[in-house]
Design a protein around this motif. Structure first.
Motif, PDB file in Angstrom:
ATOM      1  N   TRP A   1      41.322  62.564 -19.830  1.00  0.00           N
ATOM      2  CA  TRP A   1      42.578  63.227 -20.167  1.00  0.00           C
ATOM      3  C   TRP A   1      43.058  64.100 -19.013  1.00  0.00           C
ATOM      4  O   TRP A   1      44.246  64.145 -18.703  1.00  0.00           O
ATOM      5  CB  TRP A   1      42.422  64.049 -21.441  1.00  0.00           C
TER       6      TRP A   1
ATOM      7  N   LYS B   1      46.579  63.581 -17.070  1.00  0.00           N
ATOM      8  CA  LYS B   1      47.538  64.682 -16.945  1.00  0.00           C
ATOM      9  C   LYS B   1      47.904  64.915 -15.479  1.00  0.00           C
ATOM     10  O   LYS B   1      49.083  65.066 -15.139  1.00  0.00           O
ATOM     11  CB  LYS B   1      46.947  65.950 -17.559  1.00  0.00           C
TER      12      LYS B   1
ATOM     13  N   THR C   1      42.491  70.640 -22.631  1.00  0.00           N
ATOM     14  CA  THR C   1      41.930  69.346 -22.259  1.00  0.00           C
ATOM     15  C   THR C   1      40.425  69.491 -22.103  1.00  0.00           C
ATOM     16  O   THR C   1      39.945  70.350 -21.375  1.00  0.00           O
ATOM     17  CB  THR C   1      42.541  68.841 -20.949  1.00  0.00           C
TER      18      THR C   1
END
Length: 74
Positions: free
Chosen positions: A36, A40, A31
């Motif tokens: 992101w 997550k 990542t």
């Protein structure tokens, strides 16, 4: 095991069998961007909370059933 215990345990097991590989895949994905990473973290936190709640409810239900079988209402 009674049918109710098997049903509840299989429900918990199915969730763990789906969620565990998802957690591993998300953890191992590279990542780079901050959005992101936060996405997550949100997915992992939500799944962990759900799993913890279901496992706790299953455990408390088992405890209550144990005492009901012995004639003592919890």
């Amino acid at each position: 095991m009674s049918e109710e215990v098997q049903r509840r345990f299989s429900h918990l097991t199915r969730y763990m069998m789906v969620f565990t590989p998802v957690m591993v895949i998300l953890t191992l994905l590279p990542t780079d961007t901050e959005p992101w990473v936060w996405s997550k973290v949100a997915i992992l936190a939500t799944g962990t909370i759900i799993l913890t709640l279901w496992a706790t409810r299953f455990s408390l239900w088992q405890r209550d059933e144990y005492w009901r079988e012995r004639g003592k209402d919890p």
